[in-house]
Design a protein around this motif. Sequence first.
Motif, short mmCIF file in Angstrom:
data_model
loop_
_atom_site.label_atom_id
_atom_site.label_comp_id
_atom_site.label_asym_id
_atom_site.label_seq_id
_atom_site.Cartn_x
_atom_site.Cartn_y
_atom_site.Cartn_z
N VAL A 65 40.67 19.22 13.13
CA VAL A 65 39.69 19.23 11.89
C VAL A 65 40.45 18.36 10.94
O VAL A 65 41.36 18.55 10.55
N VAL A 66 39.63 17.19 10.44
CA VAL A 66 40.10 16.57 9.31
C VAL A 66 39.93 16.99 7.94
O VAL A 66 38.69 17.70 7.62
N ARG A 67 40.71 17.23 7.20
CA ARG A 67 40.98 17.86 5.89
C ARG A 67 41.02 17.12 4.66
O ARG A 67 41.24 17.39 3.66
N ARG A 73 32.91 10.20 4.36
CA ARG A 73 32.82 11.62 5.06
C ARG A 73 33.29 12.55 3.98
O ARG A 73 34.65 12.36 3.72
N TYR A 77 35.62 18.23 8.31
CA TYR A 77 34.87 17.99 9.44
C TYR A 77 35.74 17.78 10.91
O TYR A 77 36.81 17.60 10.85
N LEU A 79 36.39 17.05 14.85
CA LEU A 79 36.33 16.06 15.73
C LEU A 79 36.81 16.40 16.99
O LEU A 79 37.96 17.19 17.15
N HIS A 93 31.89 14.59 17.07
CA HIS A 93 31.60 15.56 16.05
C HIS A 93 31.29 16.80 16.49
O HIS A 93 30.71 16.84 17.41
#
Lengths: 117, 355
Positions: A65-67, A73, A77, A79, A93
């Motif tokens: 999870v990209v923080r 973006r 989200y 990935l 995603h």
Amino acid sequence: MGAVSSVDPRPVVVAGPAGDGLVEGRRCTACAEPSAFTWPACPTCGGPVEPARFGPGGTVWSATVVRIPVADRTPPYALAYVDLDDGPRVLAHSAAPLPIGARVRLLAAAELKVERT
Amino acid sequence: MTVAIEGVGTSGFGRQPDVDLVDLAFAAVDEAFRDAGGPRTVDAVWVGTVFGPAGVAQRVLRAMGLTGMPVLTVENACASGTTAFAEACEAVRTGRYGRVLALGIERMGDGAIVPEPTDPEGRTGLALPALYAMAAARWLHEGRTTLEQLAAVAVKNKANALANPRAPFGGRFTVAEVLASRPIADPLTLLQCCPTSDGAAAAIVGRGGSGGGGVRVRSVALRSGAPWNHRSREVWGHDLVRDTGAAAFAAAGLGPEDVDVAEVHDAFTIGELVTTAALGLKAPHIVNPSGGLLSRGHPLGATGLAQLAEIVWQLRGRAGGRQVGRARIGLVETMGGGVSVLDGNACVVAVLEAP
């Protein structure tokens, strides 16, 4: 950093018969390797390729999870690298974080997106 | 022909937007020339940079009177500086040139690198921390590491940097503090990610044999990644590092058990763990005595030559409070990535021997 191109490099997703998503990619006619892309030759052996569709089923190989904000973006989200059944590994995603090993299906969306099955 | 590193130098590191690249480059090259002794001339220059504007190599070199000789600019992502070094070594080894300058320079923007929009995964939002996070998540899943072992890499490297005036991001942290720092891409937290940094680093490569403090280049190998895909059993980058390391060890006639000290690509904590495993290094206490990228920050083009400078100082016994003891064989590894489907854009491994 170069001139702006209108080409979108991401894999093309098309709607499958069951309303799922399929990746419109290529398969090598020499070594049979699948590719998620419409590149002119096989990335593995350089051989000729023919159109092939992959998905919708697959298995999560890894996920994060990209923080932080990345380009345009909004975080967070999720990935995942997903190994499509008899197909290539793709970056997709997902609406919710996915555990490694989970079975997923590809959605019919403009960008590669999966959900658990 | 014997290839030797005659001199090394670096600028300071850290965010320094008010310092001209001309001055950062001069600081590195001036120190390298003074370190090498002899004339301040070379037969050719290789410059590694990723985000440098067109003409940046000639622009910084002419400001220090280095003009006329062949100048070549190379880009290999994070391995750009070590690629410049590898080419400089090959040019000397094959007799093409007698004395060559390898220079790495970079000015970074604020915050994380924006992924390349012409790359499929970059366009999909796979920032570099997310790529390494995928490797970390997989290693956690396979039981090959723990959250605490990941954090311990940052604790070690940032503590090592306390003895390195060229590493501005060092400090004393606990494993708990590292894990509690701001999440970036799960499972990686802020203190497990290298800060952005501006800087330059340089090496003078020559034929050696003239005595003095020349560190011998036993070997240097450069490879680019094969496809990383559904057939790959290992995490991203592992096999490229393994294969590049094997090529370097074979050319040197040495093995990982011979390495006394190493600087490896710890852009993220998981990077150091995967790299040391892929290279077969067994003693983690000798890895990244400088504090690594986690403490120096990561000016892409400069990073590899900054790693090289540290190993040269270690092999000469001149690393001050961070000297690892009598080091005879040193290793430098730099890994550059960002092209999807490949196991890495480029990896360079150099094996060096004390004078």
